[in-house]
Design an enzyme around this catalytic site. Structure first.
Site, mmCIF file in Angstrom:
data_model
loop_
_atom_site.group_PDB
_atom_site.id
_atom_site.type_symbol
_atom_site.label_atom_id
_atom_site.label_comp_id
_atom_site.label_asym_id
_atom_site.label_seq_id
_atom_site.Cartn_x
_atom_site.Cartn_y
_atom_site.Cartn_z
ATOM 1 C CE LYS A 178 -46.988 56.690 -16.154
ATOM 2 N NZ LYS A 178 -45.806 56.746 -15.281
ATOM 3 C CB CYS B 271 -40.076 64.060 -1.380
ATOM 4 S SG CYS B 271 -40.622 64.052 -3.084
ATOM 5 C CG ASP C 198 -43.116 55.244 -18.294
ATOM 6 O OD1 ASP C 198 -42.798 56.071 -17.425
ATOM 7 O OD2 ASP C 198 -43.583 54.118 -18.028
ATOM 8 N N GLY D 226 -45.701 64.502 5.021
ATOM 9 C CA GLY D 226 -45.993 63.283 4.271
ATOM 10 C C GLY D 226 -45.511 63.441 2.843
ATOM 11 C CE LYS E 106 -34.534 65.774 -3.635
ATOM 12 N NZ LYS E 106 -35.552 66.367 -4.421
ATOM 13 C CB THR F 288 -34.178 61.657 -4.659
ATOM 14 O OG1 THR F 288 -34.858 62.842 -5.047
ATOM 15 C CG2 THR F 288 -33.419 61.901 -3.367
ATOM 16 C CG PHE G 205 -33.824 71.301 -5.398
ATOM 17 C CD1 PHE G 205 -33.400 70.685 -4.228
ATOM 18 C CD2 PHE G 205 -32.873 71.560 -6.381
ATOM 19 C CE1 PHE G 205 -32.073 70.341 -4.032
ATOM 20 C CE2 PHE G 205 -31.533 71.220 -6.196
ATOM 21 C CZ PHE G 205 -31.132 70.605 -5.011
HETATM 22 C C1 UGA Z 1 -40.475 68.305 -1.303
HETATM 23 C C2 UGA Z 1 -39.509 69.494 -1.373
HETATM 24 O O1 UGA Z 1 -40.160 70.661 -0.882
HETATM 25 C C3 UGA Z 1 -39.027 69.719 -2.801
HETATM 26 O O2 UGA Z 1 -38.058 70.757 -2.824
HETATM 27 C C4 UGA Z 1 -38.396 68.429 -3.317
HETATM 28 O O3 UGA Z 1 -37.981 68.556 -4.661
HETATM 29 C C5 UGA Z 1 -39.403 67.305 -3.219
HETATM 30 O O4 UGA Z 1 -39.818 67.156 -1.858
HETATM 31 C C6 UGA Z 1 -38.727 66.049 -3.699
HETATM 32 O O5 UGA Z 1 -37.749 65.618 -3.101
HETATM 33 O O6 UGA Z 1 -39.114 65.524 -4.767
HETATM 34 P P1 UGA Z 1 -43.094 67.926 -1.804
HETATM 35 O O7 UGA Z 1 -42.932 66.593 -1.145
HETATM 36 O O8 UGA Z 1 -43.815 68.012 -3.099
HETATM 37 O O9 UGA Z 1 -41.647 68.624 -2.046
HETATM 38 O O10 UGA Z 1 -43.919 68.832 -0.815
HETATM 39 P P2 UGA Z 1 -43.666 69.995 0.255
HETATM 40 O O11 UGA Z 1 -44.422 71.181 -0.161
HETATM 41 O O12 UGA Z 1 -42.243 70.166 0.534
HETATM 42 O O13 UGA Z 1 -44.400 69.363 1.521
HETATM 43 C C7 UGA Z 1 -43.978 68.141 2.105
HETATM 44 C C8 UGA Z 1 -44.747 67.863 3.377
HETATM 45 O O14 UGA Z 1 -44.379 68.777 4.405
HETATM 46 C C9 UGA Z 1 -46.265 68.001 3.250
HETATM 47 O O15 UGA Z 1 -46.881 66.946 3.958
HETATM 48 C C10 UGA Z 1 -46.573 69.337 3.901
HETATM 49 O O16 UGA Z 1 -47.872 69.431 4.420
HETATM 50 C C11 UGA Z 1 -45.533 69.365 4.985
HETATM 51 N N1 UGA Z 1 -45.210 70.740 5.438
HETATM 52 C C12 UGA Z 1 -44.561 71.601 4.617
HETATM 53 C C13 UGA Z 1 -45.534 71.121 6.751
HETATM 54 O O17 UGA Z 1 -46.141 70.362 7.521
HETATM 55 N N2 UGA Z 1 -45.192 72.375 7.151
HETATM 56 C C14 UGA Z 1 -44.547 73.249 6.350
HETATM 57 O O18 UGA Z 1 -44.248 74.389 6.826
HETATM 58 C C15 UGA Z 1 -44.222 72.853 5.057
#
Ligand code: UGA
Length: 455
Positions: free
Chosen positions: A35, A263, A30, A260, A207, A121, A152
């Site tokens: 860091k 990602c 990095d 939010g 992806k 990504t 993922f």
């Molecule tokens: C997401 C994907 O789930 C991962 O597979 C992917 O690798 C990642 O993006 C990425 O591209 O790096 P992440 O952003 O950490 O992961 O979080 P999630 O658990 O997917 O939640 C994303 C958002 O959706 C959150 O704001 C969560 O509150 C919302 N959410 C999720 C809902 O409102 N309802 C649901 O049923 C699920």
């Protein structure tokens, strides 16, 4: 195998630590001296359950180290993972400046056959771009191959997701590179994890299509929630009833304040932009984004309606991170609500188990408290914006004695409306009938019928 992971952000750190745990010899690179210095002392700068332990263990066992010196790390590595940031540009497309920089450095220091793997990504065509930069910079003296290996991982369960993925995607046209990647992931193949080997562009698209589809499920259920509110139906039961159909599945059908994080918002915008750049339109994704915006606005209206306006009110605000088990507030749906409360003249008493430090510079006027109960003291409403486990089982008796008005606006549906009403709370949630205590006259406005909806 010697592995170099360029970029020690979220994805790079998790990838590096997990690959070291697979038995690889990993160096994390990095540019950020502070860091790298902290990581070299075993201090992990982000909150991710289990990551510090995994980093420390693999450092102690001599398989993981960190450096700012990219050149020797490239020269010693057989496989170089690129996990640098791809922040969104103003048009929503991904900014690939850091990727180009790394590709240029790899070209300068290519000293034998290496595989160059994108973990970040990146839009379709990035693999080809990296290949071109390295070929032009390095000439034909040494062979190399470019691989797309999208991650993922979900924040908050990244280690678990890396160690037990639903699938591993490997995109390359080079058989030797595919073999090396199979070798890297052999502990997962041994555990029967499906490994998809395909071309670079298909892997890149998997992806975006996956994140786009998951975001679609969320926007879909959030629109259903709105219809539920208009008819007095229950979105939790609709979601369950849908999810029991194996073809649909129960996951990512939790209605809430909109998605939010770092990602989904970024990747859905980028997916729409990719289609646009290809002379096409990704209409479903455009709608998903629009619904998400409307959902977030609807949350502000819902809180405002329940409270009867913000001016002069005191709100206990529980949860600031975009989801539980992370200190990440990027595009957190909690933030526009907090902003609206502050702008509307409310006093906000906020609590989040991990995200308050990140929030303080953005919202210096909030009263940050030590726990949910302190946040609730003397408030006109308690708003739950993030489903941290500790907010699921609040001592309701204690809470009711602390608040000025027993009003709970729960944007994550953590409680049962009837049970909350029985505890004396006026309870407003998402896509479900309100809970109204029998003893208390209806003090505030009813359901936000179609409020903020598209007409
Ligand atoms: C997401 C994907 O789930 C991962 O597979 C992917 O690798 C990642 O993006 C990425 O591209 O790096 P992440 O952003 O950490 O992961 O979080 P999630 O658990 O997917 O939640 C994303 C958002 O959706 C959150 O704001 C969560 O509150 C919302 N959410 C999720 C809902 O409102 N309802 C649901 O049923 C699920």
């Amino acid at each position: 195998m010697n592995i170099c992971v360029v970029g020690s952000g979220y994805v790079g750190l998790v990838t590096g630590a997990c690959l070291a745990d697979f038995g690889m010899n990993v160096v994390g690179v990095d540019k950020d001296h502070a860091k790298v210095e902290a990581l070299s002392r075993g201090k992990v700068p982000i909150y991710e359950p289990g990551l510090d332990t995994l980093v420390q263990k693999n450092m102690a066992e001599g398989r993981l180290r960190f450096t700012t010196n990219l050149a020797p790390a490239i020269e010693e590595a057989a496989a170089i993972f690129i996990a640098v940031g791809t922040p969104p540009k103003s048009d929503g497309s991904a900014d690939l400046t850091f990727i180009r920089e790394v590709a240029t450095s790899i070209a300068q220091h290519l000293n034998g056959y290496k595989i160059v793997i994108t973990k970040s990504t990146v839009p379709i065509g990035t693999g080809r771009m990296i290949e071109q930069i390295i070929r032009e910079g390095a000439g034909s003296k040494h062979k190399f191959a470019v691989v797309s290996n999208p991650e993922f991982l979900r924040e908050g369960s990244a280690i678990e997701d890396f160690m037990h993925p639903d699938r591993v995607v490997i995109g390359t046209r080079d058989e030797r590179a595919a073999q090396m990647m199979r070798n890297v992931y052999s502990p997962l193949a041994a555990a029967d994890v499906p490994i998809i080997v395909t071309d670079v562009e298909t892997a890149e698209l998997i992806k975006y299509a996956s994140n786009g589809f998951l975001a679609t499920k969320i926007s879909f259920i959030n629109e259903v929630a709105q219809i539920c509110e208009a008819w007095g139906a229950d979105v939790e039961v609709v979601s369950k009833g849908m999810g029991l159909d194996n073809r649909i599945g129960p996951k990512f059908l939790q209605a809430g304040p909109g998605f939010g994080g770092s990602c989904f918002p970024k990747d859905t915008r980028a997916a729409a932009q990719i289609a646009h750049d290809s002379g096409l339109r990704f209409r479903i994704i455009e709608a998903v984004l629009e619904v998400n915006e409307v959902t977030q606005k609807r949350m502000i209206e819902k809180v405002g309606q329940a409270l009867g306006g913000f001016a002069g009110k005191t709100i206990g605000f529980l949860g600031l991170s975009f989801k539980p088990n992370t200190d990440d507030i990027r595009e957190s749906p909690a933030l526009p609500i907090v902003q609206a409360l502050v702008d509307g003249g409310a006093t906000v008493r906020a609590f989040d188990p991990e995200a308050m430090t990140a929030c303080k510079p953005l919202f210096p006027t909030l009263v940050y408290t030590k726990d949910a109960y302190e946040a609730a003291e003397g408030t006109d409403a308690v708003v739950i914006a993030t489903e941290w486990n500790q907010f699921r089982k609040l001592d309701l008796d204690r809470l009711r004695k602390l608040v000025r008005e027993p009003l709970v606006v729960d944007l994550r549906n953590l409680y049962e409306p009837a049970a909350m009403a029985a505890e004396g709370f006026h309870y407003v949630s998402i896509g479900r009938p309100e809970g109204i205590p029998e003893a208390r006259p209806r003090a505030v406005a009813g359901p936000a019928r179609a409020a903020g909806g598209r007409s």
